[in-house]
Motif scaffolding. Structure first.
Motif, PDB file in Angstrom:
ATOM      1  N   ASP A   1     -19.537  -6.929  13.582  1.00 26.02           N
ATOM      2  CA  ASP A   1     -19.396  -5.544  14.028  1.00 26.02           C
ATOM      3  C   ASP A   1     -20.504  -5.168  15.002  1.00 26.02           C
ATOM      4  OD1 ASP A   1     -17.136  -5.129  12.419  1.00 26.02           O
ATOM      5  OD2 ASP A   1     -18.365  -4.572  10.699  1.00 26.02           O
TER       6      ASP A   1
ATOM      7  N   ARG B   1     -15.305  -4.450  16.706  1.00 28.86           N
ATOM      8  CA  ARG B   1     -15.319  -5.609  15.821  1.00 28.86           C
ATOM      9  C   ARG B   1     -14.853  -6.852  16.579  1.00 28.86           C
ATOM     10  NH1 ARG B   1     -13.360  -5.092   9.793  1.00 28.86           N
ATOM     11  NH2 ARG B   1     -15.594  -4.776   9.590  1.00 28.86           N
TER      12      ARG B   1
ATOM     13  N   ASN C   1     -10.723  -4.160  18.058  1.00 33.01           N
ATOM     14  CA  ASN C   1     -10.727  -5.372  17.244  1.00 33.01           C
ATOM     15  C   ASN C   1     -10.325  -6.536  18.145  1.00 33.01           C
ATOM     16  OD1 ASN C   1     -11.264  -4.301  14.496  1.00 33.01           O
ATOM     17  ND2 ASN C   1      -9.400  -3.162  14.940  1.00 33.01           N
TER      18      ASN C   1
ATOM     19  N   PRO D   1      -6.405  -8.070  14.945  1.00 31.50           N
ATOM     20  CA  PRO D   1      -6.882  -7.685  16.276  1.00 31.50           C
ATOM     21  C   PRO D   1      -5.859  -6.869  17.056  1.00 31.50           C
ATOM     22  CG  PRO D   1      -6.069  -9.920  16.325  1.00 31.50           C
ATOM     23  CD  PRO D   1      -5.981  -9.463  14.889  1.00 31.50           C
TER      24      PRO D   1
ATOM     25  N   LEU E   1      -7.849  -7.228   8.879  1.00 34.65           N
ATOM     26  CA  LEU E   1      -8.703  -7.795   9.927  1.00 34.65           C
ATOM     27  C   LEU E   1      -7.830  -8.264  11.092  1.00 34.65           C
ATOM     28  CD1 LEU E   1     -11.065  -9.934   7.674  1.00 34.65           C
ATOM     29  CD2 LEU E   1     -11.608  -7.763   8.794  1.00 34.65           C
TER      30      LEU E   1
END
Length: 169
Positions: free
Chosen positions: A144, A2, A102, A47, A45
Motif C-alpha cells: 500500500d 495498492r 489497485n 485489481p 484483492l
C-alpha cells in the motif's frame, strides 16, 4: 493506492525446444494460479488495472484470474515486463500505472522480488521476513502507498500489507 505483485505460476520445462518466452504453465502451476485467484477474490484483492508480461506463462496465469474479476479491469500486455525481468519494475509502474487504485503486475523473478524489496519500506514483520527468504512462483505481495498517481512512486515508501504463497492457502 495498492500494488499487487504476482509472480507467474510454475511453468513447464518439459519441451526443451521452446523458447523461454513460450513456456506454458505446468499442471501444478495451473492449480496454484486458480488457488491464488480464489484467494484474491475472497480477500477482495482484485485489481482495476493489470500490467502483464507477454510471456506464455504470465498470460496463462492472467487467464486463470480473469473468471474471478468482478469489476471492469483494464489489462495491458507489456513486453517490457519480460525484457526487464532482471531489473525491478518501478519505472514501468510509474509509466503505465496511471491512477489505478489497485494495480497488479504479473511478471517474473527476479524483477517481481526486487520490486517488492525496492518499494516496501515498512510492513507486517512476518511478511517482511518471509519476503526475504524466497519469492516462489504464484506468490503475491500486497503493498500500500499514500500517493494519488503511480508517477509519484518512490522507493521504500510502501507498506507491505501481506505476502502470500500458494502453499499458505
Amino acid at each position: 493506492m495498492r500494488l499487487l505483485l504476482l509472480r507467474h505460476a510454475k511453468s513447464d520445462w518439459g519441451d526443451p525446444s521452446l523458447a523461454d518466452i513460450d513456456r506454458p504453465l505446468n499442471r501444478r502451476g495451473k492449480s496454484a494460479a486458480v488457488e491464488m485467484s480464489r484467494y484474491m477474490k475472497t480477500e477482495r484483492l482484485l485489481p482495476n488495472r493489470i500490467l502483464c508480461s507477454t510471456s506464455q506463462r504470465t498470460r496463462e496465469t492472467l487467464a486463470k484470474l480473469l473468471p474471478y474479476l468482478q469489476q471492469e479491469t483494464q489489462i495491458l500486455l507489456l513486453s517490457d515486463l519480460y525484457r526487464q525481468s532482471e531489473d525491478d519494475y518501478t519505472d514501468l509502474i510509474r509509466k503505465h500505472g496511471s491512477r489505478a487504485q489497485n494495480l497488479m503486475i504479473i511478471g517474473h523473478n527476479p524483477a517481481t522480488e526486487e520490486t517488492a524489496f525496492a518499494l516496501a519500506g515498512t510492513g507486517n514483520a512476518d511478511a517482511m521476513n518471509d519476503l526475504q527468504v524466497k519469492y516462489p512462483t504464484a506468490a503475491l505481495s500486497v503493498i500500500d502507498f499514500d500517493i494519488s498517481d503511480w508517477s509519484d512512486l518512490k522507493p521504500k515508501t510502501g507498506h507491505l500489507e501481506r505476502f502470500v504463497k500458494p502453499r499458505d492457502l
